[in-house]
Design a protein around this motif. Structure first.
Motif, PDB file in Angstrom:
ATOM      1  N   ARG A   1      -7.441  -1.076  -4.517  1.00  0.00           N
ATOM      2  CA  ARG A   1      -8.563   0.343  -4.597  1.00  0.00           C
ATOM      3  C   ARG A   1      -7.444   1.339  -4.686  1.00  0.00           C
ATOM      4  O   ARG A   1      -6.102   1.476  -4.445  1.00  0.00           O
ATOM      5  CB  ARG A   1      -9.144   0.421  -3.035  1.00  0.00           C
ATOM      6  CG  ARG A   1     -10.079  -0.383  -3.254  1.00  0.00           C
ATOM      7  CD  ARG A   1     -10.755  -0.344  -1.774  1.00  0.00           C
ATOM      8  NE  ARG A   1     -12.133  -0.766  -1.690  1.00  0.00           N
ATOM      9  CZ  ARG A   1     -13.413  -0.345  -2.072  1.00  0.00           C
ATOM     10  NH1 ARG A   1     -13.340   0.944  -2.828  1.00  0.00           N
ATOM     11  NH2 ARG A   1     -14.255  -1.218  -2.138  1.00  0.00           N
TER      12      ARG A   1
ATOM     13  N   VAL B   1      -3.358   7.308  -4.040  1.00  0.00           N
ATOM     14  CA  VAL B   1      -3.420   6.423  -2.786  1.00  0.00           C
ATOM     15  C   VAL B   1      -3.633   5.114  -3.279  1.00  0.00           C
ATOM     16  O   VAL B   1      -4.661   4.992  -3.913  1.00  0.00           O
ATOM     17  CB  VAL B   1      -4.174   7.008  -1.933  1.00  0.00           C
ATOM     18  CG1 VAL B   1      -4.368   6.104  -0.630  1.00  0.00           C
ATOM     19  CG2 VAL B   1      -3.979   8.568  -1.484  1.00  0.00           C
TER      20      VAL B   1
ATOM     21  N   ASN C   1     -11.344   6.069  -4.740  1.00  0.00           N
ATOM     22  CA  ASN C   1     -11.149   4.783  -3.955  1.00  0.00           C
ATOM     23  C   ASN C   1     -11.867   3.624  -4.833  1.00  0.00           C
ATOM     24  O   ASN C   1     -12.599   2.918  -4.285  1.00  0.00           O
ATOM     25  CB  ASN C   1     -11.640   4.941  -2.592  1.00  0.00           C
ATOM     26  CG  ASN C   1     -11.252   3.720  -1.717  1.00  0.00           C
ATOM     27  OD1 ASN C   1     -10.105   3.360  -1.707  1.00  0.00           O
ATOM     28  ND2 ASN C   1     -12.185   3.175  -1.008  1.00  0.00           N
TER      29      ASN C   1
ATOM     30  N   ASP D   1       0.734  -1.312   0.072  1.00  0.00           N
ATOM     31  CA  ASP D   1      -0.104   0.113  -0.012  1.00  0.00           C
ATOM     32  C   ASP D   1       0.896   1.207  -0.023  1.00  0.00           C
ATOM     33  O   ASP D   1       2.028   1.110   0.920  1.00  0.00           O
ATOM     34  CB  ASP D   1      -0.888   0.148   1.306  1.00  0.00           C
ATOM     35  CG  ASP D   1      -1.650  -1.275   1.495  1.00  0.00           C
ATOM     36  OD1 ASP D   1      -2.204  -1.954   0.474  1.00  0.00           O
ATOM     37  OD2 ASP D   1      -1.921  -1.559   2.708  1.00  0.00           O
TER      38      ASP D   1
ATOM     39  N   LEU E   1      -5.722  12.145  -7.511  1.00  0.00           N
ATOM     40  CA  LEU E   1      -6.040  13.359  -7.816  1.00  0.00           C
ATOM     41  C   LEU E   1      -5.061  13.839  -9.168  1.00  0.00           C
ATOM     42  O   LEU E   1      -3.684  13.801  -9.099  1.00  0.00           O
ATOM     43  CB  LEU E   1      -5.463  14.279  -6.563  1.00  0.00           C
ATOM     44  CG  LEU E   1      -6.329  13.873  -5.327  1.00  0.00           C
ATOM     45  CD1 LEU E   1      -5.673  14.789  -4.085  1.00  0.00           C
ATOM     46  CD2 LEU E   1      -7.542  14.411  -5.480  1.00  0.00           C
TER      47      LEU E   1
ATOM     48  N   GLN F   1       1.285   6.001  -0.865  1.00  0.00           N
ATOM     49  CA  GLN F   1       0.893   7.015  -1.464  1.00  0.00           C
ATOM     50  C   GLN F   1       2.043   7.492  -2.456  1.00  0.00           C
ATOM     51  O   GLN F   1       3.244   7.473  -2.181  1.00  0.00           O
ATOM     52  CB  GLN F   1       0.677   8.148  -0.353  1.00  0.00           C
ATOM     53  CG  GLN F   1       0.464   9.625  -1.116  1.00  0.00           C
ATOM     54  CD  GLN F   1       0.283  10.678  -0.036  1.00  0.00           C
ATOM     55  OE1 GLN F   1       0.540  10.510   0.906  1.00  0.00           O
ATOM     56  NE2 GLN F   1       0.222  11.860  -0.687  1.00  0.00           N
TER      57      GLN F   1
ATOM     58  N   THR G   1      -4.161   1.056  -2.409  1.00  0.00           N
ATOM     59  CA  THR G   1      -4.391  -0.057  -1.432  1.00  0.00           C
ATOM     60  C   THR G   1      -4.327  -1.339  -2.118  1.00  0.00           C
ATOM     61  O   THR G   1      -5.057  -1.652  -3.087  1.00  0.00           O
ATOM     62  CB  THR G   1      -5.957  -0.007  -0.875  1.00  0.00           C
ATOM     63  OG1 THR G   1      -6.015   1.262  -0.223  1.00  0.00           O
ATOM     64  CG2 THR G   1      -5.932  -1.137   0.209  1.00  0.00           C
TER      65      THR G   1
END
Lengths: 252, 252, 252, 252
Positions: free
Chosen positions: A197, A180, A210, A105, A201, A107, A182
């Motif tokens: 997921r 982001v 998401n 996971d 942006l 960013q 997941t």
């Protein structure tokens, strides 16, 4: 009274009220005190954000700092990543490249710019892509005044989710992606437990919220999950000189 | 051959393969062609992003442009919002204020700065808050070198979800919040169908990742959802001169 | 024509249509053939269901077959489970008992009967409980003409989710629980990734619909997840002679 | 002491402990009392379950009681449902039929039996289907010793989700489906907010666990949601004399 004694008195009154209501009505929960929902531990880790929202915070791994591609390798053979670096920017060259490090996971911040010379149309104009965990593509494409299929344009999860809006900047200007991600989870037997997921942006504008990925990106046919663990970020060579700069990632 | 004829030939070969495998094995789905997963309609709406990721894109509603609080009202009585505006900044004054317009799902950008003079500690230092749909608080607090309970610090969903990290800038510097909010949905009988969800980037760093809200923010006791429709954004007066600027929102 | 030739012709027509629409309109995806969404592999495992919906299917692990508690142990010390077995039924005795085997995700069938002699009220009448993974309690209680707090009655996830309805049978009659449980998942650092989820049918009636558990059951205070792996099913001794029979489980 | 006084004493001790820990450590939330997490209101509605798990509970709408098809209509023209009813059973006849009443979220119980005479293979043997909200098909098929594509067999969400296991009973025996259905929700602009979800027990065995539907069932091509409201349950005429009995539904 001190605050603590106040709190104690409040609870005492609450319990009295609780007792008194029982004759005719159902009991009401006694009133809590504020501290009962205040949790000091575990403490929140302190980091230093970048000076602007696009600069790397202190806990980021810098994947490209403007100097070289030492964090990257050729995807095909694991050799050196040979795309050209110049003026703090690198440009798509021969063959996909992947990060040496693998991620779960995260960013991810990426800045990219469509080729300065506008050439081609639809998928042929300024095409590249960011493969999350080497499998799930967030499309990179010059969609400034360039129509293509909606689920294949910049900010799309390629062939899975069209972007909510087209927030492209024009060639010679830089685009930002803040992603982001997941990772999917699998059961012991290899079947899917939860899908991947992604939130994206584009230039500060929400284009994916998401959304659930349907499986690895497929150019032809329907995606299907296969169990995997951590994996690199890969950048696609689609034959167009797309430019990248300022790439950083934070493990979540 | 043209691409279309190529595609047709590919399908023909796929169907032959499909036929031939049936004797001993189970059938395999015939191969699709790329265009079968390319959807041009509906077209994606084009917008112009801000010149930087913090500037409002073309489809945003500007809630504060540096001039006045004409988009806001006093929460208590609906009268004029009387917090002081100066130098493109407004400062928390007497009583909470709310937007005149009401919102459902949205992306919200807010910039805020802790009071220049550092005073108080824990919840007493630079406390304000952004109430999404007038009920669900994303905490605003000066947490620079200021410890408080984890689920009450800047970037928390107050008393519900502590932030993933503390990404505070110091007083006299500006913080950004980029918030993606999904409103709760209720069943016809008023019971909860899906909870509210929120993603928050604090200074470009992820601090909440699509977390489920437990109900309206409660200072004392446990939150409990009550059915509601669209509602304003409200800013909290907690007695500290927190400063705000550059606020915009995009309806989703 | 054979079906395969038909399919080929259909695709050909679809591709022609695709080509022809391009002049004025955006392209439409060519029509697929039915076989493209028909997946024969992997094959679905064949089992034999019970003769009725309450009898164990062929792939179930029988946790109580009416004879003995050989699948169970005392929870406190791991010694023999000493609750009394008689007439294909066992009755709650001293101390909680747990299955020897540990489970992750599962479907669980339990039959239970409130004590024949009706005694006590609210939580004092016919109280026991089924602890999923030794932590998460589906309440067992004689709620036939016996009011208690809503989130503590039969079919509730104790102190977390009240049942959708009260579907109790009266003492001397048997109740069934059909429970579908999804274990929580944790991240490498021990934090929660996905909460546990549970669906419960009480006497064939839905009382919990894939609700998210808030953490391990707590009699006092707020639940909080701690990372764990597979764990047994436990049955609670709450001092009342609740009866159990016909218990089976299927690993998912 | 009475329980209430005990509770009060416990809180007092908790608050003292809270005060005392503050010097060196971070504060700990004061201990709550059990009643703080006990909610009596709203009360849980009482119903009477069926005598067995297959019989209708008191709050069910009986869609077929063995006598007639008065709750059904012809899907094509809204006229009378003309499938034959005999011996408390009805058999698929000409044209699909739909309930007169429309439904949102529900629990549905259906019993069905493959044709007594075994004829045909794969999708040609004992084919019918239950269309939830007239759009989303739970497959009905004689899969006893009859292989077909996995995502098209009994207990599948047709062409979307294969069943977890094949729990078929043989022809001349009755199958049960217990279906929990959550309708999709749409945004004001008609786009999807949350997909439909379904749980299916086939003869008491879990075959679908709250899976997300991809859109309305399509024989050819990919499903795509279109906004809709409440809608009937429909049964499919696929040319095979599948038998149905004992159908009831509970609105959720």
């Amino acid at each position: 009274m001190t605050p603590k004694k106040n709190a104690l008195a409040a609870v005492a009154l609450g319990l009295l009220a609780y007792t008194n209501t029982q004759a005719q009505d159902t009991p009401k929960p006694p009133k809590m005190v504020p501290e009962m929902t205040e949790f000091w531990e575990p403490a929140v880790r302190v980091i230093t954000p970048g000076a602007t929202s696009t600069e790397a915070p202190s806990d980021a791994i810098i994947l490209f700092d403007g100097k070289d591609l030492s964090q990257w390798k050729a995807k095909a053979d694991g050799g050196a990543a040979k795309w050209q670096v110049k003026d703090k920017v690198f440009t798509v060259g021969k063959g996909d490249i992947s990060t040496k490090k693998e991620f779960g996971d995260f960013q991810l911040h990426v800045e990219w710019s469509a080729p300065d010379e506008v050439k081609g149309e639809s998928q042929g104009r300024g095409n590249s892509g960011i493969f999350l965990q080497d499998r799930y593509e967030v499309q990179v494409l010059d969609n400034y005044n360039n129509r293509t299929y909606s689920n294949g344009q910049a900010g799309s999860v390629y062939k899975q989710h069209r972007p909510l809006v087209n927030a492209m900047r024009k060639p010679t200007e830089w685009n930002t992606y803040d992603i982001v991600y997941t990772a999917p989870r699998f059961k012991e037997d290899g079947s899917l437990f939860t899908p991947a997921r992604v939130t994206v942006l584009h230039n500060g504008v929400l284009v994916q919220n998401n959304v659930e990925l349907k499986g690895p990106t497929e150019y032809i046919g329907l995606p299907e999950y296969k169990a995997h663990g951590k994996a690199p970020i890969s950048l696609q060579d689609h034959g167009n000189p797309v430019q990248y700069r300022n790439i950083w990632i934070r493990e979540l």
